[in-house]
Design an enzyme around this catalytic site. Sequence first.
Site, PDB file in Angstrom:
ATOM      1  N   ASP A  86       3.232  -4.444   7.786  1.00  0.00           N
ATOM      2  CA  ASP A  86       1.996  -3.682   7.692  1.00  0.00           C
ATOM      3  C   ASP A  86       0.845  -4.650   7.977  1.00  0.00           C
ATOM      4  OD1 ASP A  86      -0.324  -2.366   6.986  1.00  0.00           O
ATOM      5  OD2 ASP A  86       0.379  -1.719   5.013  1.00  0.00           O
ATOM      6  N   CYS A 133      -4.667   2.553  -3.798  1.00  0.00           N
ATOM      7  CA  CYS A 133      -3.380   2.985  -3.222  1.00  0.00           C
ATOM      8  C   CYS A 133      -2.290   1.925  -3.402  1.00  0.00           C
ATOM      9  CB  CYS A 133      -3.539   3.327  -1.750  1.00  0.00           C
ATOM     10  SG  CYS A 133      -4.557   4.780  -1.438  1.00  0.00           S
ATOM     11  N   GLN A 174      -4.453  -5.012   6.968  1.00  0.00           N
ATOM     12  CA  GLN A 174      -5.466  -5.924   6.446  1.00  0.00           C
ATOM     13  C   GLN A 174      -5.425  -7.287   7.122  1.00  0.00           C
ATOM     14  OE1 GLN A 174      -7.841  -5.133   4.374  1.00  0.00           O
ATOM     15  NE2 GLN A 174      -7.104  -3.125   3.731  1.00  0.00           N
ATOM     16  N   LYS A 182     -10.117   0.083  10.338  1.00  0.00           N
ATOM     17  CA  LYS A 182     -10.340  -1.209   9.682  1.00  0.00           C
ATOM     18  C   LYS A 182     -10.674  -2.305  10.698  1.00  0.00           C
ATOM     19  CE  LYS A 182      -6.956  -0.118   6.061  1.00  0.00           C
ATOM     20  NZ  LYS A 182      -7.871   0.384   5.030  1.00  0.00           N
ATOM     21  N   HIS A 239       0.854  -1.185   0.000  1.00  0.00           N
ATOM     22  CA  HIS A 239       0.000   0.000   0.000  1.00  0.00           C
ATOM     23  C   HIS A 239       0.892   1.238   0.000  1.00  0.00           C
ATOM     24  CE1 HIS A 239      -2.811   3.004   1.661  1.00  0.00           C
ATOM     25  NE2 HIS A 239      -3.799   2.201   1.301  1.00  0.00           N
TER      26      HIS A 239
END
Length: 406
Positions: free
Chosen positions: A199, A364, A202, A225, A122
């Site tokens: 990261d 993104c 998600q 999220k 991302h």
Amino acid sequence: MYDVETIRKDFPILSREVNGKPLVYLDNGASAQKPQIVIDAVTRGYAEEYANVHRGLHYLSNLATDKYEGVRDVIARFLGAKDSEEIVYTTGTTMGINLVAYGWAMEQLSAGDEIILSVMEHHANIVPWHFLRERMGVKLVWVDVDSTGHLDPQKVLDAITPRTKLIAVTQVSNVLGTVVDVKTICAGAQAQGVPVLVDGSQAAVHMPVNVEEIGCDFYAITGHKLYGPSASGAIWIRRARMDEMRPFMGGGDMIREVHKDEITWNDPPMKFEAGTPGIVQQIGLGVALEYMMGVGMENIAAHEAKLRNYTRSKLDGLNWLQVQGTTANKAAIFSFTLDGAGHAHDISTILDKKGVAVRAGQHCVGPLMDHLGLNATCRASFGMYNTEAEVDTLVEALELAHELLG
């Protein structure tokens, strides 16, 4: 037993209609909806309990401080971290990665040093490193995925050279849904003395996470999220890395003493948390994480795995739909294009008329779109409250889009 209908009742927005149709919310990869318990906590925080933290001795300040600081323990438990003081509050993953870029990487890297990235990253895990490329001469090294969207961890490790100073990689692709074997990457990198930033934006919402087992040095999450408020989040930073970092921002709370000619920093994590924070947002995030853990992260993962398999079986029957990311080990995230459709926005507009909310665009991930040779895709991303019936509605809406555009 996982009762999705009971869970859905906890999310008031799911009972509304859009364009005269029941809302089918499949834009969870961008931002998840909020359960009533989180909405209530935020409302109560502003209506009945609000005061600034840390600086007051009155009742409301002490109450807000206790609730705000208590979330650190919740996040540590959610991430499997042993020490809650390794949790730094942020406004989300973007701020967390920028903290690492400015507070750690600018201190540790010099011109010619390398940062390894996957092509799936991302922009939040790309742009801060481009800043270092432009300003310091750092080199970005890219690792591609295969035709199914799988990222081979060995290819990441093979990219390590004596100049490699960091690997920054997503655990779950926000477009392909690919679940990356970050544990293998971290083990191999650690053996060569290379830190790893993960990261988790998600990943943490879809599956249990244990940063100690993963073996990374930095792990970033974003609250919106995770069924929590916008502008909430955190990054877990291994204590040894904290000791190598300078503050990212200056201001109140992150200092111990300030004089005309000298300054001393506060201890971590306060050292990296300047100014009045998002007090109520972080309290809301703590409630959201407690809610998820109450449902059970293993239960959420199992439910979403069933949704993934059901969605895959339904979409595979649409020979005019091109799904990006077909690796077996993926989250319930499906990005696609439609034969004959001029743009992904056209598809999403038709789906919206049927009450189906998906995302359309580049999501993104510019380098990934370049790699795939695409300008944009539609993305249907699932959460803990979605159902197989909603998948059926998605398919019906896609068939209408094909009829109109194909």
